[in-house]
Design an enzyme around this catalytic site. Structure first.
Site, PDB file in Angstrom:
ATOM      1  N   ALA A  63       0.674  -0.934   0.585  1.00 37.41           N
ATOM      2  CA  ALA A  63       0.090   0.065  -0.002  1.00 37.41           C
ATOM      3  C   ALA A  63       0.751   1.087  -0.285  1.00 37.41           C
ATOM      4  CB  ALA A  63      -0.865  -0.017   1.282  1.00 37.41           C
ATOM      5  N   GLY A 108       0.204  -5.300   1.183  1.00 41.13           N
ATOM      6  CA  GLY A 108      -0.460  -5.057   0.011  1.00 41.13           C
ATOM      7  C   GLY A 108      -0.576  -5.492  -1.034  1.00 41.13           C
ATOM      8  N   GLU A 111      -0.959  -9.025  -0.119  1.00 41.60           N
ATOM      9  CA  GLU A 111      -2.510  -9.151   0.609  1.00 41.60           C
ATOM     10  C   GLU A 111      -3.225  -9.145  -1.979  1.00 41.60           C
ATOM     11  OE1 GLU A 111      -2.498  -6.053   2.412  1.00 41.60           O
ATOM     12  OE2 GLU A 111      -3.465  -7.095   3.499  1.00 41.60           O
ATOM     13  N   GLU A 131       4.123  -4.464   7.067  1.00 39.76           N
ATOM     14  CA  GLU A 131       3.450  -2.898   7.847  1.00 39.76           C
ATOM     15  C   GLU A 131       3.368  -3.121   9.608  1.00 39.76           C
ATOM     16  OE1 GLU A 131       2.473  -5.838   6.067  1.00 39.76           O
ATOM     17  OE2 GLU A 131       0.627  -4.863   4.582  1.00 39.76           O
TER      18      GLU A 131
END
Ligand code: COA
Length: 257
Positions: A63, A108, A111, A131
């Site tokens: 992200a 991300g 993910e 993260e």
């Protein structure tokens, strides 16, 4: 769309996340575009969707940290909700989704790969959940899909340590299906898509639905669902064609009916 492009090769679509100057990092616009592209594909008669990252270095490096650094809790919630909706379109898609992981798949990025049914990694790919080192946690499904895929102990180790692992290690723990030479992830994903495409389209769809159900319900309910899907296929022309072709010692010609 600015950051997502879709190309079709026959009945396979390749969705490329293309924000190379930021190693394909996912800001709200990117995750929204992924979702929109997947929604657009829903009306097409496809046999597989491949997701990959543009360039040689990254699948998706996570992200967008700069964007998240500016977010209020409510904006972060909205970002997670939009992202999760896009990820759900991958794992709930009626057709198989394949991640061709061509480089960094961090946070991300990991993910996105986890939301796909199958993961193929180039040998230079790496995986991890950085993260917690940023003071946040995986918010696009990582804490939920990773334990389901590789088991809670290994998942917790990866999420709590933020340690980055190689493609080979990812394969050893069941995070990726196969590792291929650098530059070949996309073609390997296309090979898998071609293998899938040779089979009955309805059979594959219902098999995916049944396999997905196994992750959500107890065994007895899952087996009942499987029985329903199994018997439903006996109403299709494809089942007659597939079994008939075996008996007649010829290749089946599936119509998706
Ligand atoms: N968010 C925002 N920008 C990112 C990013 C991310 N997740 N990952 C990479 N970028 C940007 C960098 O800031 C840099 O931008 P700049 O050129 O404007 O400074 C550009 O992409 C290239 O990255 P860079 O860090 O210079 O490449 P590198 O080869 O030195 O390192 C990584 C590559 C992937 C190891 C490193 O970029 C990194 O650690 N990224 C963050 C990974 C992460 O924590 N992801 C989870 C986020 S929740």
């Amino acid at each position: 769309m600015d950051f997502v492009r879709v190309e079709r090769e026959g009945d396979v679509a390749v969705l490329t996340i293309d924000r190379q100057e930021k190693l394909n990092a996912l800001n709200p616009q990117v995750t929204e575009e992924i979702g929109q592209a997947l929604l657009d594909l829903e009306s097409e008669e496809l046999r597989a969707i491949i997701v990959t990252g543009a360039g040689e270095r990254a699948f998706v490096a996570g992200a967008d940290i700069a964007a998240m650094n500016e977010m209020s809790p409510l904006e972060a919630k909205r970002f997670a909700e939009i992202s999760n909706a896009s990820m759900a379109l991958l794992d709930r898609s009626p057709i198989p989704t394949i991640a061709a992981v061509n480089g960094y798949a961090l946070g991300g990025g990991c993910e996105v790969a986890l939301a796909c049914d199958i993961r193929v990694a180039a040998e230079n790919a790496s995986f991890g959940f950085p993260e917690v080192g940023l003071g946040i946690l995986p918010g696009m499904g990582g804490t939920q899909r990773l334990p389901r895929l590789i088991g809670p102990a290994l998942a917790k180790e990866l999420i709590f340590t933020g340690r980055r692992i190689s493609a080979e290690e990812a394969k050893d723990i069941g995070l990726v299906n196969r590792v291929v030479p650098q530059g070949e992830a996309l073609s390997a994903a296309k090979d898998i898509a071609a293998e899938i495409s040779a089979n009955g389209p309805l059979a594959v769809r219902h098999a995916k639905a049944a396999a997905n159900r196994s992750l959500d319900v107890d065994l007895v309910s899952g087996l009942e669902y499987e029985t329903d899907q199994f018997s439903l296929l006996f109403s299709t022309e494809d089942a007659k064609e597939g079994m008939g072709a075996f008996i007649e010692k010829r290749k089946p010609q599936f119509k998706g009916q």
